[in-house]
Design a protein around this motif. Structure first.
Motif, short mmCIF file in Angstrom:
data_model
loop_
_atom_site.label_atom_id
_atom_site.label_comp_id
_atom_site.label_asym_id
_atom_site.label_seq_id
_atom_site.Cartn_x
_atom_site.Cartn_y
_atom_site.Cartn_z
N PRO A 118 -32.45 -62.24 7.11
CA PRO A 118 -33.75 -62.53 6.52
C PRO A 118 -34.35 -63.83 7.05
O PRO A 118 -33.65 -64.64 7.66
CB PRO A 118 -33.48 -62.61 5.02
N SER A 119 -35.63 -64.01 6.79
CA SER A 119 -36.33 -65.22 7.21
C SER A 119 -35.66 -66.46 6.64
O SER A 119 -35.29 -66.49 5.46
CB SER A 119 -37.79 -65.12 6.71
N GLY A 120 -35.47 -67.47 7.47
CA GLY A 120 -34.89 -68.72 7.01
C GLY A 120 -33.38 -68.74 6.97
O GLY A 120 -32.78 -69.71 6.51
N SER A 121 -32.71 -67.70 7.49
CA SER A 121 -31.26 -67.64 7.37
C SER A 121 -30.54 -68.43 8.46
O SER A 121 -29.32 -68.54 8.45
CB SER A 121 -30.78 -66.18 7.35
N GLY A 122 -31.29 -68.96 9.45
CA GLY A 122 -30.67 -69.85 10.43
C GLY A 122 -30.53 -69.28 11.83
O GLY A 122 -29.90 -69.89 12.70
N LYS A 123 -31.14 -68.13 12.10
CA LYS A 123 -30.98 -67.46 13.40
C LYS A 123 -31.58 -68.28 14.54
O LYS A 123 -30.90 -68.56 15.54
CB LYS A 123 -31.65 -66.07 13.36
N THR A 124 -32.86 -68.67 14.39
CA THR A 124 -33.51 -69.44 15.46
C THR A 124 -32.81 -70.77 15.68
O THR A 124 -32.62 -71.21 16.82
CB THR A 124 -35.00 -69.66 15.11
N THR A 125 -32.37 -71.39 14.60
CA THR A 125 -31.65 -72.67 14.71
C THR A 125 -30.42 -72.51 15.60
O THR A 125 -30.14 -73.35 16.47
CB THR A 125 -31.25 -73.18 13.31
N CYS A 126 -29.67 -71.43 15.42
CA CYS A 126 -28.48 -71.19 16.24
C CYS A 126 -28.85 -71.02 17.71
O CYS A 126 -28.18 -71.55 18.60
CB CYS A 126 -27.74 -69.95 15.75
N1 LIG Z 1 -37.45 -78.35 12.86
C1 LIG Z 1 -37.09 -78.14 11.61
N2 LIG Z 1 -37.09 -79.15 10.69
C2 LIG Z 1 -36.69 -78.95 9.43
N3 LIG Z 1 -36.26 -77.77 8.93
C3 LIG Z 1 -36.24 -76.72 9.77
C4 LIG Z 1 -36.65 -76.85 11.15
N4 LIG Z 1 -36.52 -75.64 11.74
C5 LIG Z 1 -36.07 -74.80 10.78
N5 LIG Z 1 -35.89 -75.44 9.60
C6 LIG Z 1 -35.35 -74.84 8.35
O1 LIG Z 1 -34.06 -74.32 8.62
C7 LIG Z 1 -33.87 -73.07 7.97
C8 LIG Z 1 -33.48 -72.03 9.00
O2 LIG Z 1 -34.59 -71.82 9.85
P1 LIG Z 1 -34.55 -70.85 11.10
O3 LIG Z 1 -35.81 -71.04 11.85
O4 LIG Z 1 -33.28 -71.05 11.83
O5 LIG Z 1 -34.53 -69.42 10.37
P2 LIG Z 1 -34.65 -67.94 10.98
O6 LIG Z 1 -33.44 -67.21 10.53
O7 LIG Z 1 -34.91 -68.01 12.43
O8 LIG Z 1 -35.92 -67.36 10.20
P3 LIG Z 1 -37.13 -66.39 10.70
O9 LIG Z 1 -36.58 -64.98 10.63
O10 LIG Z 1 -38.20 -66.62 9.69
O11 LIG Z 1 -37.54 -66.80 12.09
C9 LIG Z 1 -35.14 -72.77 7.22
O12 LIG Z 1 -34.97 -73.12 5.88
C10 LIG Z 1 -36.18 -73.66 7.90
O13 LIG Z 1 -37.18 -74.05 7.00
#
Ligand SMILES: Nc1ncnc2c1ncn2[C@@H]1O[C@H](COP(=O)(O)OP(=O)(O)OP(=O)(O)O)[C@@H](O)[C@H]1O
Ligand SMILES: [Mg+2]
Length: 366
Positions: A45-53
């Motif tokens: 789901p959105s916000g689960s940390g995928k893009t961060t990884c």
């Molecule tokens: N540059 C940033 N600074 C602070 N918090 C961040 C930053 N980037 C992401 N986050 C937070 O880290 C968490 C994980 O974000 P991430 O972008 O990894 O999620 P995601 O799984 O890719 O979601 P989506 O499916 O919406 O793209 C979220 O709570 C987001 O708000």
């Protein structure tokens, strides 16, 4: 694909944590290894940390704790552009002052490839994304979906060993999307490219991947090949996130080896397979796929428990019938049956009896 030890992993996350604000961990203790050539999807789901990884692997973010290795070596000291990684990110824009062909040629020039080889590769990459006619345009003269396809071609044109893609097909219509899904996996497999792919479209994840890592709340909830993920979810989150799923709440009565009896909250008794329940008295969510529910008692064992159900809705969908039932206190119990000559069409209000093989009902965490 079998588990790999970190020794032969091409990409490895080892106990990786990430916090942006120094307080909350958005990635919590991530351990993940990919062998060379694997196509792995991060789904969640959105916000689960995928893009961060993905950003940490690309080198645009650093891990707060733990280590990320590429081909056995920590990547911390290698700058992003020297990692030889092809990338398609949502906000990883094309160069606006260059034509489409120049955009694609650029990563090849950087690698000092000769002109005629470059032209050949650019031509093939454009054909792959069905953009052969557009080499002379600038990005601003393309639609969103066309830009996305050029970004994809640019990531693959230099045949990198590792490709990272973050929702690369988001802007495409269904037909083009399915075509590109097929093209991407084909290219990745033919060239032996290792791919980390991010999507929140579960069908895309299941159809494209060797393995899928299901993310929730900064953790991998399950890491498995698509069929295992669908058929053997390890917890309630995965069961409900992947595919359509019926849930019934109850309490474990007895566990005997590979089966258990469960008392549902309306008092009825069913059989299930104990997955992550431990002892009698444990609360549980029973998970059953709609296509595994049986209406023909002859296909069940004589001592199997069955439930009485009332038809709330019967939908003819062509290839299948989708029937919604009132059963054990819920009105959202769905069964799917194949449209076969001997399959009767049910009527609203009709009373039927349903059951299942114990293996098809998984007793998961409540
Ligand atoms: N540059 C940033 N600074 C602070 N918090 C961040 C930053 N980037 C992401 N986050 C937070 O880290 C968490 C994980 O974000 P991430 O972008 O990894 O999620 P995601 O799984 O890719 O979601 P989506 O499916 O919406 O793209 C979220 O709570 C987001 O708000
Ligand atoms: Mg994201």
């Amino acid at each position: 694909m079998a588990d790999v030890t970190n020794g032969d992993a091409f990409v490895a996350f080892e106990r990786v944590q990430k916090s942006y604000d120094g307080e909350t961990l958005v990635v919590k203790d991530l351990n993940l290894s990919l062998p060379k050539g694997e196509f792995l999807t991060m789904l969640g789901p959105s916000g689960s940390g995928k893009t961060t990884c993905l950003m940490m692997l690309a080198g645009f973010e650093t891990a707060t704790h733990g280590e990320i290795k590429l081909d056995g070596k920590p990547i911390n000291n290698i700058p992003p552009h020297k990692r030889g990684i092809g990338m398609v990110f949502q906000n990883y824009a094309l160069f606006p002052h260059m034509t489409v062909a120049e955009n694609l040629s650029f990563p090849l020039e950087v690698r000092r490839m000769g002109k005629s080889d470059r032209e050949e590769k650019v031509k093939r990459a454009l054909e792959m994304v069905q953009m052969g006619e557009f080499g002379g345009r600038r990005p601003a003269q393309l639609s969103g979906g066309q830009q996305q396809r050029i970004a994809l071609a640019r990531a693959l044109v230099f045949e990198p060993e590792l490709v990272l893609m973050d929702e690369p097909l988001g802007a495409l219509d269904k037909q083009l999307r399915e075509h590109m899904q097929f093209e991407i996996t084909n290219i990745a497999h033919n060239l032996g490219i290792t791919t980390v792919y991010v999507t929140h479209d579960q069908t895309e994840a299941l159809t494209m991947s060797d393995r899928v890592a299901v993310f929730d709340d900064g953790r991998i909830q399950q890491l498995a090949p698509p069929d295992e993920l669908y058929e053997s979810p390890q917890n309630s989150f995965v069961a409900q996130f992947i595919g359509e799923n019926n849930t019934l709440e109850g309490t474990i009565q007895e566990i005997k080896g590979n089966t258990c009896t469960v008392k549902l909250d309306d008092g009825s008794i069913i059989d299930a397979k104990p997955v992550n329940v431990v002892k009698p008295g444990d609360r549980t969510l029973i998970s059953i796929r709609p296509e595994r529910v049986e209406m023909n008692k002859e296909r069940l064992s004589p001592d199997a428990h069955t439930l009485r159900a009332e038809v709330v809705e019967f939908i003819y969908m062509g290839d299948i019938f989708r029937t919604r039932l009132r059963v054990a206190g819920t009105e959202d119990f769905v069964i799917k049956t194949r449209n076969a000559p001997d399959q009767r069409r049910l009527k609203k209000g009709e009373q039927i009896e349903i059951g299942w093989l114990p293996d098809d009902a998984r007793a998961l965490d409540a």
